[in-house]
Design a protein around this motif. Structure first.
Motif, mmCIF file in Angstrom:
data_model
loop_
_atom_site.group_PDB
_atom_site.id
_atom_site.type_symbol
_atom_site.label_atom_id
_atom_site.label_comp_id
_atom_site.label_asym_id
_atom_site.label_seq_id
_atom_site.Cartn_x
_atom_site.Cartn_y
_atom_site.Cartn_z
ATOM 1 N N SER A 172 1.129 -1.229 0.078
ATOM 2 C CA SER A 172 0.173 0.581 0.459
ATOM 3 C C SER A 172 0.941 1.203 -0.214
ATOM 4 N N THR A 173 0.990 2.778 -0.114
ATOM 5 C CA THR A 173 1.552 3.592 0.115
ATOM 6 C C THR A 173 1.224 3.712 1.158
ATOM 7 N N ALA A 174 1.022 3.401 2.127
ATOM 8 C CA ALA A 174 1.205 3.523 3.403
ATOM 9 C C ALA A 174 2.852 2.779 4.192
ATOM 10 N N GLU A 175 2.450 1.842 3.107
ATOM 11 C CA GLU A 175 3.474 0.541 3.376
ATOM 12 C C GLU A 175 5.100 1.414 2.973
ATOM 13 N N ILE A 176 4.933 2.206 1.304
ATOM 14 C CA ILE A 176 6.365 2.587 1.034
ATOM 15 C C ILE A 176 6.554 3.405 1.955
ATOM 16 N N HIS A 177 5.189 4.311 2.023
ATOM 17 C CA HIS A 177 6.093 5.537 3.519
ATOM 18 C C HIS A 177 7.113 5.366 4.385
ATOM 19 N N ASN A 178 6.412 4.015 4.882
ATOM 20 C CA ASN A 178 7.286 3.824 6.072
ATOM 21 C C ASN A 178 8.797 3.058 5.555
ATOM 22 N N ASN A 186 15.426 10.417 10.832
ATOM 23 C CA ASN A 186 14.691 11.713 11.136
ATOM 24 C C ASN A 186 14.033 12.356 9.979
ATOM 25 N N GLU A 187 13.111 12.346 8.994
ATOM 26 C CA GLU A 187 12.121 12.784 7.456
ATOM 27 C C GLU A 187 11.243 12.210 7.481
ATOM 28 N N THR A 188 9.965 12.939 8.043
ATOM 29 C CA THR A 188 8.682 12.703 7.370
ATOM 30 C C THR A 188 8.529 11.949 6.163
ATOM 31 N N TYR A 191 8.050 15.674 3.172
ATOM 32 C CA TYR A 191 8.823 16.110 2.959
ATOM 33 C C TYR A 191 10.297 15.978 2.678
ATOM 34 N N THR A 192 10.171 14.040 2.831
ATOM 35 C CA THR A 192 11.290 13.335 1.725
ATOM 36 C C THR A 192 10.763 13.758 0.381
ATOM 37 N N LEU A 193 9.649 13.289 0.087
ATOM 38 C CA LEU A 193 8.474 13.465 -1.468
ATOM 39 C C LEU A 193 9.101 14.905 -1.680
ATOM 40 N N LYS A 194 8.273 15.944 -1.469
ATOM 41 C CA LYS A 194 8.847 17.400 -1.459
ATOM 42 C C LYS A 194 9.554 18.252 -1.665
ATOM 43 N N LYS A 195 10.811 17.545 -1.468
ATOM 44 C CA LYS A 195 12.893 17.535 -1.145
ATOM 45 C C LYS A 195 13.125 17.137 -2.625
ATOM 46 N N TYR A 196 12.450 15.613 -2.949
ATOM 47 C CA TYR A 196 12.835 15.354 -4.156
ATOM 48 C C TYR A 196 12.072 16.032 -5.774
ATOM 49 N N GLY A 197 10.821 17.078 -5.291
ATOM 50 C CA GLY A 197 10.417 17.209 -6.292
ATOM 51 C C GLY A 197 8.298 16.957 -6.641
#
Length: 221
Positions: A172-178, A186-188, A191-197
């Motif tokens: 699931s998307t939640a598992e890929i988030h994890n 140390n990143e949410t 934040y990681t998604l936003k940093k990479y566009g």
């Protein structure tokens, strides 16, 4: 002012050469793993005696290119935090030729032109490696080279590698988030998604080659 990012696993003894050329205003970041079997304490003593700022990071992740990925991430983070205040040079000290692709990425995405790959603290560029690369008979297609110069491709590659290492296993998307949260400590994930566009996880997943979706579960066959 020079900012040094040192891949200690690949260089070890060689990277400590000319450490006395580091100046008081410079900053040094050193990355090593359990495979790094040599550490020059004279270098650290010199840094301490001359008030040179440095940090040493022990990378415990056993994944391939763990140091490479951490150094690239820290360079992106350094530039993001300083925005347009780019009054410094960035040097990666490493034998690894893979860092050279960062030059285009930083220029196109950050407007940062003062990035170099060096053999040691003398700031001498790694021209030998560049020459070897040009001499290779097989050249990358122009399309692949263009793709390399996007920051977003780094995160796409991480997710692609994860899904392909678990063939036909559905996430699931939640598992890929994890997974991303564990990889980028140390990143949410947001934040990681936003940093990479990327705005959302689904936007990121659309960039993964060969990905399949069944009942909102994602996998690579």
């Amino acid at each position: 002012m020079n900012i040094f990012f040192v891949d200690y696993e690949n260089n070890q003894k060689e990277c400590t050469k000319n450490y006395k050329k580091v100046k008081t205003e410079d900053i040094v970041y050193i990355y090593y793993t359990d495979n790094s079997n040599f550490m020059d304490m004279n270098m650290f003593e010199y840094f301490d005696n001359n008030d040179i700022k440095y940090n040493v990071f022990h990378i415990t992740d056993n994944e391939k290119e763990a140091i490479d990925n951490r150094i690239k991430f820290d360079i992106f983070d350094y530039l993001l935090k300083r925005k347009r205040n780019h009054d410094y040079n960035i040097y990666v000290i490493s034998k690894d030729n893979g860092y050279k692709s960062l030059k285009n990425i930083l220029a196109e995405n950050f407007g940062f032109e003062r990035y170099y790959c060096a053999v040691d603290f003398s700031c001498k560029e790694n021209t030998e490696k560049a020459a070897e690369s040009k001499a290779e008979p097989v050249k990358k297609p122009a399309e692949a080279t263009a793709k390399e110069s996007k920051i977003s491709d780094i995160l796409t590659a991480e997710v692609s590698e994860y899904l392909n290492s678990h063939k036909n296993e559905k996430f699931s998307t939640a598992e890929i988030h994890n997974y991303l949260q564990k990889k980028h400590k140390n990143e949410t994930p947001k934040y990681t998604l936003k940093k990479y566009g990327f705005k959302t996880m689904k936007e990121l997943l659309k960039t993964v080659d060969g990905i399949k979706n069944k009942n909102d579960k994602y996998y690579c066959a």
